[in-house]
Design a protein around this motif. Structure first.
Motif, PDB file in Angstrom:
ATOM      1  N   TYR A  40       0.832  -1.197   0.000  1.00  0.00           N
ATOM      2  CA  TYR A  40       0.000   0.000   0.000  1.00  0.00           C
ATOM      3  C   TYR A  40       0.868   1.249   0.000  1.00  0.00           C
ATOM      4  CZ  TYR A  40      -3.695  -3.278   1.255  1.00  0.00           C
ATOM      5  OH  TYR A  40      -4.574  -4.324   1.265  1.00  0.00           O
ATOM      6  N   PRO A  80       9.068   6.530  22.782  1.00  0.00           N
ATOM      7  CA  PRO A  80       8.500   5.177  22.702  1.00  0.00           C
ATOM      8  C   PRO A  80       8.630   4.626  21.275  1.00  0.00           C
ATOM      9  CG  PRO A  80       7.012   6.655  23.863  1.00  0.00           C
ATOM     10  CD  PRO A  80       8.115   7.508  23.313  1.00  0.00           C
ATOM     11  N   TYR A  81       9.016   3.359  21.170  1.00  0.00           N
ATOM     12  CA  TYR A  81       9.324   2.824  19.839  1.00  0.00           C
ATOM     13  C   TYR A  81       8.128   2.868  18.910  1.00  0.00           C
ATOM     14  CZ  TYR A  81       6.887  -1.571  20.711  1.00  0.00           C
ATOM     15  OH  TYR A  81       5.918  -2.505  20.952  1.00  0.00           O
ATOM     16  N   GLN A  82       6.926   2.804  19.493  1.00  0.00           N
ATOM     17  CA  GLN A  82       5.740   2.799  18.626  1.00  0.00           C
ATOM     18  C   GLN A  82       5.670   4.058  17.753  1.00  0.00           C
ATOM     19  OE1 GLN A  82       5.548   2.346  21.975  1.00  0.00           O
ATOM     20  NE2 GLN A  82       4.404   0.484  22.415  1.00  0.00           N
ATOM     21  N   PHE A  83       6.106   5.183  18.336  1.00  0.00           N
ATOM     22  CA  PHE A  83       6.037   6.425  17.570  1.00  0.00           C
ATOM     23  C   PHE A  83       7.060   6.423  16.434  1.00  0.00           C
ATOM     24  CE2 PHE A  83       4.056   7.550  21.577  1.00  0.00           C
ATOM     25  CZ  PHE A  83       2.896   8.146  21.130  1.00  0.00           C
ATOM     26  N   MET A 106       5.791   4.297  13.597  1.00  0.00           N
ATOM     27  CA  MET A 106       4.729   4.997  12.878  1.00  0.00           C
ATOM     28  C   MET A 106       5.242   5.850  11.715  1.00  0.00           C
ATOM     29  SD  MET A 106       2.201   6.786  15.551  1.00  0.00           S
ATOM     30  CE  MET A 106       1.671   5.858  16.963  1.00  0.00           C
ATOM     31  N   TYR A 163       4.428   5.270   7.996  1.00  0.00           N
ATOM     32  CA  TYR A 163       2.992   5.336   7.735  1.00  0.00           C
ATOM     33  C   TYR A 163       2.518   6.787   7.744  1.00  0.00           C
ATOM     34  CZ  TYR A 163       3.576   0.426   8.959  1.00  0.00           C
ATOM     35  OH  TYR A 163       4.009  -0.867   9.009  1.00  0.00           O
ATOM     36  N   THR A 196       3.585   8.475   4.608  1.00  0.00           N
ATOM     37  CA  THR A 196       2.711   8.113   3.488  1.00  0.00           C
ATOM     38  C   THR A 196       1.506   9.039   3.423  1.00  0.00           C
ATOM     39  OG1 THR A 196       3.367   5.825   3.780  1.00  0.00           O
ATOM     40  CG2 THR A 196       1.430   6.222   2.436  1.00  0.00           C
ATOM     41  N   ILE A 197       0.902   9.279   4.594  1.00  0.00           N
ATOM     42  CA  ILE A 197      -0.288  10.144   4.611  1.00  0.00           C
ATOM     43  C   ILE A 197       0.089  11.562   4.204  1.00  0.00           C
ATOM     44  CG2 ILE A 197      -2.030  11.163   6.122  1.00  0.00           C
ATOM     45  CD1 ILE A 197      -2.152   8.554   7.611  1.00  0.00           C
ATOM     46  N   ILE A 218      -5.690   2.633   5.470  1.00  0.00           N
ATOM     47  CA  ILE A 218      -4.805   1.531   5.860  1.00  0.00           C
ATOM     48  C   ILE A 218      -3.626   2.051   6.679  1.00  0.00           C
ATOM     49  CG2 ILE A 218      -3.163  -0.129   4.919  1.00  0.00           C
ATOM     50  CD1 ILE A 218      -5.243  -0.849   2.865  1.00  0.00           C
ATOM     51  N   MET A 219      -3.067   3.188   6.285  1.00  0.00           N
ATOM     52  CA  MET A 219      -1.974   3.766   7.066  1.00  0.00           C
ATOM     53  C   MET A 219      -2.461   4.145   8.466  1.00  0.00           C
ATOM     54  SD  MET A 219       0.574   3.522   5.137  1.00  0.00           S
ATOM     55  CE  MET A 219       0.069   2.312   3.931  1.00  0.00           C
ATOM     56  N   LEU A 220      -3.702   4.678   8.535  1.00  0.00           N
ATOM     57  CA  LEU A 220      -4.256   5.058   9.836  1.00  0.00           C
ATOM     58  C   LEU A 220      -4.469   3.826  10.723  1.00  0.00           C
ATOM     59  CD1 LEU A 220      -6.734   7.885   8.754  1.00  0.00           C
ATOM     60  CD2 LEU A 220      -4.677   8.147  10.131  1.00  0.00           C
ATOM     61  N   TYR A 247      -2.373   1.226  10.901  1.00  0.00           N
ATOM     62  CA  TYR A 247      -1.074   0.961  11.528  1.00  0.00           C
ATOM     63  C   TYR A 247      -0.807   1.971  12.631  1.00  0.00           C
ATOM     64  CZ  TYR A 247      -0.122  -2.315   7.748  1.00  0.00           C
ATOM     65  OH  TYR A 247      -0.186  -3.376   6.901  1.00  0.00           O
ATOM     66  N   ILE A 248      -1.122   3.243  12.335  1.00  0.00           N
ATOM     67  CA  ILE A 248      -0.853   4.302  13.314  1.00  0.00           C
ATOM     68  C   ILE A 248      -1.689   4.084  14.573  1.00  0.00           C
ATOM     69  CG2 ILE A 248      -1.093   6.784  13.722  1.00  0.00           C
ATOM     70  CD1 ILE A 248      -0.391   7.129  10.693  1.00  0.00           C
ATOM     71  N   LEU A 263      -0.424   1.055  16.599  1.00  0.00           N
ATOM     72  CA  LEU A 263       0.829   1.375  17.285  1.00  0.00           C
ATOM     73  C   LEU A 263       0.578   2.310  18.467  1.00  0.00           C
ATOM     74  CD1 LEU A 263       3.085   1.772  14.142  1.00  0.00           C
ATOM     75  CD2 LEU A 263       3.472   0.153  16.011  1.00  0.00           C
ATOM     76  N   PHE A 264      -0.328   3.272  18.272  1.00  0.00           N
ATOM     77  CA  PHE A 264      -0.628   4.208  19.350  1.00  0.00           C
ATOM     78  C   PHE A 264      -1.260   3.469  20.536  1.00  0.00           C
ATOM     79  CE2 PHE A 264      -3.447   7.454  21.317  1.00  0.00           C
ATOM     80  CZ  PHE A 264      -2.445   8.265  21.811  1.00  0.00           C
ATOM     81  N   SER A 309      -0.841   0.375  21.229  1.00  0.00           N
ATOM     82  CA  SER A 309       0.234  -0.409  21.829  1.00  0.00           C
ATOM     83  C   SER A 309       1.040   0.440  22.805  1.00  0.00           C
ATOM     84  CB  SER A 309       1.137  -0.969  20.725  1.00  0.00           C
ATOM     85  OG  SER A 309       2.399  -1.289  21.225  1.00  0.00           O
ATOM     86  N   PHE A 310       1.302   1.691  22.398  1.00  0.00           N
ATOM     87  CA  PHE A 310       2.006   2.617  23.296  1.00  0.00           C
ATOM     88  C   PHE A 310       1.208   2.841  24.583  1.00  0.00           C
ATOM     89  CE2 PHE A 310       1.688   7.127  24.544  1.00  0.00           C
ATOM     90  CZ  PHE A 310       2.876   7.237  25.262  1.00  0.00           C
ATOM     91  N   ARG A 315       1.234  -0.202  26.870  1.00  0.00           N
ATOM     92  CA  ARG A 315       2.538  -0.480  27.475  1.00  0.00           C
ATOM     93  C   ARG A 315       3.016   0.711  28.291  1.00  0.00           C
ATOM     94  NH1 ARG A 315       5.325  -4.812  25.069  1.00  0.00           N
ATOM     95  NH2 ARG A 315       4.045  -5.844  23.518  1.00  0.00           N
ATOM     96  N   GLU A 338      -3.667  -5.851  23.850  1.00  0.00           N
ATOM     97  CA  GLU A 338      -2.949  -5.419  22.648  1.00  0.00           C
ATOM     98  C   GLU A 338      -3.441  -6.146  21.391  1.00  0.00           C
ATOM     99  OE1 GLU A 338       1.301  -6.005  22.616  1.00  0.00           O
ATOM    100  OE2 GLU A 338       1.585  -3.923  21.968  1.00  0.00           O
TER     101      GLU A 338
END
Lengths: 316, 361
Positions: free
Chosen positions: A236, A277-280, A283, A286, A289-290, B158-160, B162-163, B166-167, B169-170, B173, B280
């Protein structure tokens, strides 16, 4: 530390090397998508093609012991999916988005089932020795450029060559003109004796070859293993790269490198202990991309017939 | 400009799905063909397809408890299926139900945990509203980007996803993690946030009735309200709707909002009815399965209900099949994907029969 010292620093060199490594799969999928979109077919199925290419490529290499056999098998599997998409979108005039989504979802199941069927359900993940980096003699010592381009695996060189080939085919050869004609004005192309359905079918097959190679790169060059859903949305992202690169090979090359850089940056950030935090960090690609879509969506003109099924008997 | 964008995505000449007579028959044929290919894969695995399928059937419908488990699994699929169907009807592809589900679920869990001593009649509506609003807002983001900048929602949603994941998940945790801090999950919800059971002794809860209510509500909204009529007109031909004086932007945005709210509710149902807390890995892809549920249900709420129960049965039965015959439950994912490909390939039968390109509109 002077600027040039910084650029030849092992950390910076590693970053540059990772940039290319992470850019290649997206670049390949985007190149594939370019052929399909220039011919008027929106290929949402790139993600599924990549995933199948990663799985088939890995399995074939594992069984045969030959990485190159894996590469060929991964590409072929993508091409088969291209034919399936062509059957639906060209022959049956099905909605291109719907077919692509269905293929992507199906491939999640197929690769996951196939992996368990081929390698069992044990915890020991099978591995292969991936393509090693090859240093190009003479060029491997240039700062910045060499880790970016000249200390890479053979598939990277192959991809870069394919970008050039795609550019030549698209802008300098009659077949490229035919593809663009089909995407812009299928009725006119048909009148000139160009078969719209044949052109679109071939473009989807080529699309599958490229995306399959992109997937095979993930398992055979970048990692040496296969994981469930390992493409993680790269198919994508490739569609966004396509827009950013204005559906042109050189544009796609640059756009994919930008993404590879963002991806390499976030990976470095995870290891650097920044406290973010690794999640950010994960991200970032992605989000990028937006941002790209916001910035470029309105500025790039779509091929006029993009998304439109073509029926010959109506043109006559 | 927005109108042309929509048109490019839903070309009037292409069929979203087969329509007219024989649609039900074609679905049945598609399911049969998919099961047939599944049987071949089971043989390839080295198991007996009949035994495997009987185990699947038994696991999905064999007892009160398995039936209850199937209907329980259908709840989130009904909500995500409706979410995607409503968006489709309005000419928008919401592939972001997964992310909307995760954020809606997290927000609902947060509200539920923040109100530990309030009566259920306060807590439950508060959680429901929160989940729907948060899901709708996340969906609105994609809708706004589409209408304002022409950013293709296929990719942004789709990108949103993943975001959002992940958010979440943050959060799980970090700030929202349970006090013990071992697992990425929130505290357990107090009993005031729970649903009563629908069938005593099973996990099937009151939420199933709400899902049925949502099906009826969507059906009513689509075919018996002006909004539904306008939504369908915009979905069929945005430019014509625009020329007829419809507020296409507002209608498309409303489709995104309703769609996101339904997806958020799917997350709420899982939190309150299954996990009793936010975790999660809340969803094994309900948002994505919802896409094919919506397609198989021909973006019709009643059809969505039937497709959701079918896919829930495949998923629940798939686990029993894996236990009984060793065939991985991911086989049922393949069957689900094949069903859709065969349904949209219905034209192939005409094609093979007539040996010439189908000219259908």
């Amino acid at each position: 530390m002077s600027f040039i010292d910084y650029l030849t620093d092992p950390i910076a060199a590693g970053f540059l090397q990772a940039t290319t490594r992470l850019a290649i799969p997206i670049m390949l999928a985007a190149l594939g998508g370019m052929f399909a979109e220039r011919a008027g077919v929106l290929n949402i199925g790139l993600e599924g093609m990549m995933l199948l290419g990663a799985f088939v490529g890995f399995s074939a290499a594992f069984v045969s012991g030959s990485l190159w056999f894996g590469v060929a098998a991964g590409m072929a599997s993508g091409a088969v999916l291209g034919l399936v998409m062509a059957f639906y979108t060209v022959r049956l005039s099905s909605n291109q988005v719907v077919v692509g989504i269905a293929i992507n979802l199906l491939m999640v199941g197929v690769t996951s089932y196939g992996f368990r069927a081929a390698f069992g359900t044990g915890t020991n993940a099978p591995r292969i020795q991936p393509f090693p980096p090859i240093e190009i003699p003479g060029l491997a010592q240039i700062p910045v450029l060499s880790p970016l381009l000249f200390q890479q695996s053979i598939l990277v060189y192959l991809t870069l060559a394919l970008v050039a080939v795609a550019a030549i085919v698209l802008s300098r050869m009659s077949i490229g003109t035919a593809i663009i004609a089909v995407g812009e004005h299928p009725e006119a192309a048909e009148t000139l004796g160009i078969s719209v359905s044949r052109t679109r079918t071939w473009c989807l097959v080529v699309s599958g070859l490229f995306a399959g190679l992109g997937g095979a790169f993930l398992s055979l060059s970048a990692t040496g293993l296969f994981l469930d859903n390992m493409t993680a949305g790269r198919g994508y992202i490739a569609l966004a790269i396509l827009l950013l690169g204005r559906r042109h090979p050189w544009g796609i090359l640059l756009a994919a490198m930008l993404f590879g850089g963002a991806d390499a940056f976030q990976l470095r950030g995870q290891n650097a202990g920044t406290g973010i935090p690794y999640q950010f960090l994960v991200m970032l690609p992605y989000l990028l991309t937006i941002v790209v879509l916001i910035g470029f969506a309105g500025k790039v003109r779509d091929p006029a017939a993009l998304g439109q099924p073509f029926q010959r008997n109506k043109a006559e | 400009m927005s109108a042309t964008k929509t048109e490019a995505l839903v070309p009037p000449r292409s069929r979203l799905l087969p329509k007219g007579s024989g649609a039900l028959l074609s679905s049945l044929v598609a399911i049969f063909l998919a099961l047939l290919i599944g049987a071949i894969l089971i043989v390839a695995w080295g198991a007996n397809p009949l035994t495997a399928y009987l185990a699947l059937l038994d696991g999905a419908f064999g007892s009160w408890n398995s039936l209850a488990e199937t209907l329980l699994r259908a709840i989130p699929l009904i909500f995500t299926g409706l979410a995607i169907a409503i968006a489709f009807r309005g000419g928008a592809f919401n592939l972001g139900a997964e992310g909307q589900l995760f954020l809606g679920a997290t927000a609902a869990a947060f509200v539920g945990l923040a109100l530990p001593d309030m009566p259920p009649l306060v807590v439950i509506p508060a959680m429901i509203v929160t989940a729907a609003v948060v899901g709708a807002l996340w969906s609105l983001l994609a809708g706004a980007l589409k209408m304002r900048f022409g950013a293709n929602e296929l990719i942004t949603t789709i990108m949103l996803n993943y975001i959002a994941i992940l958010f979440v998940s943050f959060l799980l945790r970090g700030p929202l993690q349970e006090a013990a801090g071992y697992l990425p999950q929130t505290e357990r919800l107090a009993s005031n946030a729970r649903f009563p059971a629908l069938i005593e002794g099973t996990r099937l809860h009151f939420g199933f009735l709400l899902a049925l209510l949502a099906v009826a509500g969507c059906h009513f909204a689509l075919w018996h309200t002006t909004w539904g009529f306008k939504l369908r007109v915009v979905g069929l031909n945005a430019r014509a709707a625009f020329n007829a004086g419809y507020k296409v932007t507002a209608i498309t945005i409303s489709a995104f909002l309703v769609s996101g709210a339904l997806a958020g509710l799917a997350g709420y149902m899982e939190v309150v009815g299954v996990q009793r807390r936010m975790i999660e890995n809340l969803s094994p892809g309900f948002g994505y399965t919802g896409i094919i549920v919506a397609l198989l249900g021909r973006t019709n709420p009643i059809g969505v209900l039937a497709a959701a129960i079918l896919f829930a049965a495949l998923q629940v039965g798939g686990t029993s099949m894996q236990t009984a015959s060793g065939v991985p439950s991911t086989l049922t994912t393949i069957i689900q994907g094949l069903v859709v490909l065969f349904v949209i390939g219905r034209g192939a039968f005409d094609f093979l029969a007539k040996r010439k390109p189908v000219a259908s509109t």
